[in-house]
Design an enzyme around this catalytic site. Structure first.
Site, PDB file in Angstrom:
ATOM      1  CB  SER A   7      -1.453  35.579 -16.521  1.00 33.43           C
ATOM      2  OG  SER A   7      -0.310  34.958 -17.069  1.00 33.43           O
ATOM      3  CG  HIS A  32      -4.056  34.654 -20.059  1.00 35.63           C
ATOM      4  ND1 HIS A  32      -4.790  34.999 -21.174  1.00 35.63           N
ATOM      5  CD2 HIS A  32      -2.767  34.952 -20.348  1.00 35.63           C
ATOM      6  CE1 HIS A  32      -3.988  35.495 -22.093  1.00 35.63           C
ATOM      7  NE2 HIS A  32      -2.751  35.461 -21.624  1.00 35.63           N
ATOM      8  CG  ASP A  34       0.712  34.301 -20.895  1.00 36.68           C
ATOM      9  OD1 ASP A  34       0.128  34.752 -21.891  1.00 36.68           O
ATOM     10  OD2 ASP A  34       0.625  34.813 -19.762  1.00 36.68           O
ATOM     11  CG  MET A  36       5.988  32.721 -23.238  1.00 34.59           C
ATOM     12  SD  MET A  36       6.911  33.681 -22.015  1.00 34.59           S
ATOM     13  CE  MET A  36       5.585  34.639 -21.294  1.00 34.59           C
ATOM     14  CG  HIS A  65      -1.271  34.913 -25.268  1.00 39.42           C
ATOM     15  ND1 HIS A  65      -0.693  35.898 -24.490  1.00 39.42           N
ATOM     16  CD2 HIS A  65      -0.998  35.247 -26.553  1.00 39.42           C
ATOM     17  CE1 HIS A  65      -0.095  36.773 -25.270  1.00 39.42           C
ATOM     18  NE2 HIS A  65      -0.249  36.392 -26.525  1.00 39.42           N
ATOM     19  CG  MET A  67       3.029  35.188 -26.439  1.00 43.56           C
ATOM     20  SD  MET A  67       3.569  36.047 -24.947  1.00 43.56           S
ATOM     21  CE  MET A  67       2.794  35.009 -23.717  1.00 43.56           C
ATOM     22  CG  MET A 136       0.392  41.316 -26.446  1.00 42.27           C
ATOM     23  SD  MET A 136       0.043  40.299 -24.983  1.00 42.27           S
ATOM     24  CE  MET A 136       1.474  40.635 -23.944  1.00 42.27           C
ATOM     25  CG  ASP A 174      -1.432  39.537 -21.117  1.00 40.97           C
ATOM     26  OD1 ASP A 174      -1.003  39.880 -20.003  1.00 40.97           O
ATOM     27  OD2 ASP A 174      -1.099  38.472 -21.671  1.00 40.97           O
TER      28      ASP A 174
END
Length: 216
Positions: A7, A32, A34, A36, A65, A67, A136, A174
């Protein structure tokens, strides 16, 4: 085979390009990413410009991913930046079947992520459509949290559904994974491991990744 997806949220952003190259050369199969939005989770990370800028640095799978609230609004843009897998949260999309179908219609792999308290049972009827389920094992939004032990039971539940409905399913985990628990995670059924702090801490990325593999 266990796939590693470091990540980059845990990377040194002043050397992001260099660190992506290093995890690539160290043998990580996925990267990965993330994303957000400050609404679905309290933090804000990065979006389209950053992903587009780092895409030329590696041919490894971009494991994106989301979020974010109402992720369906942004699918086309993430595809355009180079996403290979797009994972959306069950909790963030009211019409998740439709969004998964749309992602797949574009030739991109689609995944669903579940927060720690979200039951696996809720995605039973979607398992056959998915390329990946992301469990998660911490509450999303922040790096460096402690692994939530009941996540192991959830991984086993997804594995059972996979064996029944979708044997090719990727089961990703994760949050809080390190040398002390990675074997339990894999033994429970996970085949994609997201590792942030345990890969990027210090300046020996290659050795950190090797140490995680060695435990398995």
């Amino acid at each position: 085979m266990v796939v590693f997806s470091p990540s980059i949220l845990a990377a040194d952003f002043t050397r992001l390009g260099e660190q992506i190259t290093r995890v690539d050369e160290a043998g990580a199969e996925f990267i990965h990413i993330d994303v957000m939005d400050g609404a679905f989770v309290p933090n804000i990370s990065f979006g389209f410009p950053i992903i587009k800028a780092i895409r030329p640095l590696t041919k490894k799978v971009f494991d994106v991913h989301l979020m974010v609230e109402e992720p369906a609004r942004y699918i086309d843009e993430f595809i355009a930046t180079g996403a290979d897998i797009i994972t959306i949260h069950y909790e963030a999309d009211r019409h998740i079947d439709r969004t998964i179908s749309y992602i797949k219609s574009k030739g991109i792999k689609a995944g669903i992520s579940l927060n720690p308290a979200t039951p696996v049972e809720l995605i039973k009827h979607l398992i056959s459509k998915l390329d990946m389920v992301l469990i998660m094992s911490v509450n999303p939004g922040f790096g460096g949290q402690k692994f939530i032990d009941y996540s192991l039971e959830k991984i086993k539940e997804v594995k059972e559904l996979s064996e029944k409905y979708n044997p090719e399913l990727l089961i990703e985990v994760d949050g809080g994974i390190d040398k002390s628990n990675i074997k339990k995670v894999v033994d429970s059924g996970a085949n994609v491991i997201v590792a942030g702090s345990s890969v990027f801490n210090g300046d020996n990325i290659e050795n950190n990744l090797m140490e995680l593999r060695r435990v398995l």
